[in-house]
Design an enzyme around this catalytic site. Structure first.
Site, PDB file in Angstrom:
ATOM      1  N   SER A  50      -5.043  -0.846  -4.402  1.00  0.00           N
ATOM      2  CA  SER A  50      -5.206  -1.413  -5.728  1.00  0.00           C
ATOM      3  C   SER A  50      -6.164  -0.544  -6.543  1.00  0.00           C
ATOM      4  O   SER A  50      -5.901   0.636  -6.731  1.00  0.00           O
ATOM      5  CB  SER A  50      -5.665  -2.874  -5.609  1.00  0.00           C
ATOM      6  OG  SER A  50      -5.518  -3.540  -6.836  1.00  0.00           O
ATOM      7  N   HIS A  92       0.466  -1.598  -7.808  1.00  0.00           N
ATOM      8  CA  HIS A  92       1.294  -2.811  -7.943  1.00  0.00           C
ATOM      9  C   HIS A  92       2.421  -2.534  -8.936  1.00  0.00           C
ATOM     10  O   HIS A  92       2.792  -3.385  -9.744  1.00  0.00           O
ATOM     11  CB  HIS A  92       0.470  -4.008  -8.439  1.00  0.00           C
ATOM     12  CG  HIS A  92      -0.796  -4.267  -7.717  1.00  0.00           C
ATOM     13  ND1 HIS A  92      -0.843  -4.757  -6.431  1.00  0.00           N
ATOM     14  CD2 HIS A  92      -2.095  -4.069  -8.097  1.00  0.00           C
ATOM     15  CE1 HIS A  92      -2.103  -4.883  -6.064  1.00  0.00           C
ATOM     16  NE2 HIS A  92      -2.874  -4.459  -7.044  1.00  0.00           N
ATOM     17  N   GLU A 119       3.462  -2.082  -4.156  1.00  0.00           N
ATOM     18  CA  GLU A 119       2.715  -2.766  -3.099  1.00  0.00           C
ATOM     19  C   GLU A 119       3.325  -2.437  -1.742  1.00  0.00           C
ATOM     20  O   GLU A 119       4.510  -2.117  -1.648  1.00  0.00           O
ATOM     21  CB  GLU A 119       2.725  -4.275  -3.351  1.00  0.00           C
ATOM     22  CG  GLU A 119       1.934  -4.656  -4.582  1.00  0.00           C
ATOM     23  CD  GLU A 119       1.995  -6.137  -4.900  1.00  0.00           C
ATOM     24  OE1 GLU A 119       2.600  -6.920  -4.128  1.00  0.00           O
ATOM     25  OE2 GLU A 119       1.430  -6.523  -5.940  1.00  0.00           O
TER      26      GLU A 119
END
Length: 177
Positions: A50, A92, A119
């Protein structure tokens, strides 16, 4: 100092997610950021998820809108660590529909490649013995690369939140392997 010393002796460093803005305030240009650079230069594995993945590049997306259409000023970039040069990383990617925000960034900064990482997917960048960098994809999703080297855009004149012209961007979608 303790964090820098731990990084200096580590063979692998993994940065978790969270706030991109917070990471960009705590790492680039700090003693911990310098230790991460030293670790990377000596061959330690440096990874993240992330926000921890986004900060690997020279610049990182610190906030922005989601969606397919690139819109003027819909995203913002801030300083990254610069461990991967010449790219901007978004995470993402497919799951949060971030095509437009990455396309906006490369429209405004056509010297950067856009790397969108899904992801459950990793973009592993390794430097070969001849100095070339090799990107390998591991995981269930894909890595989307936006190459704006031949872009035609109106980003320099578009009004705030207007859709952007982004023609000629070369798109690569790379699955595992």
């Amino acid at each position: 100092p303790a964090s820098g010393a731990a990084i200096d002796s580590a063979s692998g460093i993994f940065m978790g997610g969270g706030s991109q803005l917070r990471l960009s305030q705590l790492l680039p240009g700090t003693p911990v950021g310098d230790a991460l650079h030293r670790a990377h230069e000596r061959g330690a594995v440096v990874g993240g998820t992330s926000a921890g993945a986004s900060i690997m590049s020279d610049f990182m997306i610190s906030m922005g809108d989601e969606g397919v259409t690139p819109r003027q000023r819909a995203s913002q970039i801030t300083a990254g660590l610069g461990l991967i040069r010449g790219v901007v990383v978004d995470q993402h990617f497919d799951q949060r529909n971030r095509y437009g925000r990455l396309l906006m960034i490369v429209s405004q900064s056509p010297s950067l490649l856009g790397l969108g990482i899904d992801e459950d997917t990793a973009a592993v960048v390794e430097t070969e013995s001849d100095g070339h960098e090799l990107l390998r994809v591991i995981g269930r999703g894909a890595v989307t690369i936006m190459d704006p080297a031949s872009i035609v855009t109106n980003s320099y004149e578009a009004k705030r939140s207007a859709p952007l012209l982004a023609s000629g961007v070369v798109l690569h979608v790379l699955p595992q392997g």
